[in-house]
Design an enzyme around this catalytic site. Structure first.
Site, PDB file in Angstrom:
ATOM      1  N   PRO A   2     -13.357  25.839 -17.461  1.00  0.00           N
ATOM      2  CA  PRO A   2     -12.102  26.473 -17.807  1.00  0.00           C
ATOM      3  C   PRO A   2     -11.199  25.312 -17.736  1.00  0.00           C
ATOM      4  CG  PRO A   2     -12.910  27.606 -15.936  1.00  0.00           C
ATOM      5  CD  PRO A   2     -13.981  26.503 -15.983  1.00  0.00           C
ATOM      6  N   GLU A   3     -10.314  25.462 -18.758  1.00  0.00           N
ATOM      7  CA  GLU A   3      -9.158  24.638 -19.105  1.00  0.00           C
ATOM      8  C   GLU A   3      -8.043  24.894 -18.137  1.00  0.00           C
ATOM      9  OE1 GLU A   3      -9.061  22.740 -23.040  1.00  0.00           O
ATOM     10  OE2 GLU A   3     -11.013  23.562 -23.321  1.00  0.00           O
ATOM     11  N   LYS A  52      -6.739  21.482 -13.787  1.00  0.00           N
ATOM     12  CA  LYS A  52      -7.860  22.198 -13.401  1.00  0.00           C
ATOM     13  C   LYS A  52      -7.850  22.406 -12.067  1.00  0.00           C
ATOM     14  CE  LYS A  52     -10.296  20.532 -17.753  1.00  0.00           C
ATOM     15  NZ  LYS A  52     -11.471  19.748 -18.374  1.00  0.00           N
ATOM     16  N   ASN A 199     -11.996  20.480 -23.728  1.00  0.00           N
ATOM     17  CA  ASN A 199     -12.552  19.977 -24.752  1.00  0.00           C
ATOM     18  C   ASN A 199     -11.939  20.865 -26.314  1.00  0.00           C
ATOM     19  OD1 ASN A 199     -14.589  18.489 -26.361  1.00  0.00           O
ATOM     20  ND2 ASN A 199     -16.040  19.929 -26.212  1.00  0.00           N
ATOM     21  N   ARG A 293     -19.651  14.307 -24.284  1.00  0.00           N
ATOM     22  CA  ARG A 293     -19.203  15.722 -24.607  1.00  0.00           C
ATOM     23  C   ARG A 293     -19.195  16.000 -25.937  1.00  0.00           C
ATOM     24  NH1 ARG A 293     -16.122  18.226 -20.594  1.00  0.00           N
ATOM     25  NH2 ARG A 293     -16.341  19.983 -22.128  1.00  0.00           N
TER      26      ARG A 293
END
Length: 303
Positions: A2-3, A52, A199, A293
């Site tokens: 989760p962002e 976060k 991301n 990533r």
């Protein structure tokens, strides 16, 4: 993972449904038994987020600190007075929003001897269960779940970069970016540089700015750094409102409101490799690897 916008939504939800209420805390899994004992019977005063990281201040001088990591999830349930609107992490069921096939509200949940909603037996993987009179929340799979002192919680925040959703001063982010040759795409994901950007926001904000993610951060102009900060803040606020990440501008999804954009019309480059770019029209969106990533960009618009 989760962002930041999701964790801010979670903190608002916790304050709404648990704020000012006495809670019962248990650790069905057993890994958080000592921490749960410190929280049990206390009043949850408020929940908050920084990037976060989730924090809940409780009476008795402790702070619940949770980082969901890649696999963590909160699941909520309760009666009609438990207004939990969403959850974070894996797919879940929201007790107060469940309806039968005929559209009728779910049956009134069972209550215990104290008149509190009686939740179903917890799964064996539940690290922490929090209960209040009208509902409950179960936590599984979090990378961190700790009971801290206020000073320890402050130390966690001090080690993080400024949070665009907390109206923080962006100067530390600007200063760090100007001093490093690391790609700007790496810096935006560094939680010590700026908190809460993941991301999706990284890829989409860089596209909206027309910036090559591989450009050394110290070569990004001051005006572009300011745009990245302000644009991420705006996109994340919209994410808090919608409960989805929608980054496309109205002119690139004509006739489709933001509320209906997800998933097909929601983003410019994230997971759109091989498709035509919504701006240049070319099939030049690629997926690469940056610091272990996935990185999405348009080779035309971000040259």
């Amino acid at each position: 993972m989760p962002e930041g916008h999701s964790v801010h939504r979670l903190a608002r939800q916790f304050t709404d449904v648990f704020g000012g209420r006495r809670i019962r805390a248990t650790s069905p899994q057993g890994r958080f038994a000592e921490g749960a004992a410190l929280l049990d019977g206390q009043v949850l005063k408020r929940a908050r987020a920084h990037g976060k990281h989730f924090f809940a201040d409780v009476s008795g001088g402790h702070v619940l600190h949770v980082h969901l990591g890649m696999y963590g999830a909160w699941t909520f349930g309760g009666d009609q007075d438990f207004a939990a609107a969403s959850s974070i992490g894996a797919p879940r069921r929201i007790g107060e929003r469940e309806v039968h096939d005929d559209g009728a509200p779910a049956a009134e949940p069972a209550r215990d001897a104290d008149g509190w909603v009686q939740p179903p037996p917890p799964a064996a993987t539940v690290r922490l269960r929090l209960r209040a009179e009208h509902g409950w929340a179960d936590l599984i799979g979090a990378s961190r779940c700790r009971a801290l002192t206020p000073a320890e919680a402050a130390d966690v925040v001090a080690g993080l970069g400024p949070d665009p959703l907390s109206d923080d001063d962006p100067a530390p982010f600007y200063d760090l970016a100007r001093r490093t040759r690391r790609p700007i795409g790496v810096v935006l994901m560094d939680q010590a540089a700026v908190s809460g950007i993941g991301n999706i926001f990284r890829a989409e904000a860089l596209f909206r700015a027309g910036i090559d993610p591989w450009r050394p951060a110290r070569e990004v102009s001051a005006s572009d750094l300011a745009f990245l900060w302000a644009d991420n803040a705006a996109l994340m606020r919209e994410g808090v409102r919608l409960g989805r990440i929608v980054t496309t501008r109205p002119e690139h999804r004509p006739g489709i409101p933001a509320e209906s954009a997800w998933p097909e019309h929601a983003n410019y480059v994230y997971q759109r490799q091989g498709l035509a770019c919504l701006v240049c029209g070319r099939e030049t969106i690629v997926v690469e690897e940056m610091a272990a990533r996935k990185l999405y960009r348009c080779l035309t618009c971000q040259s």
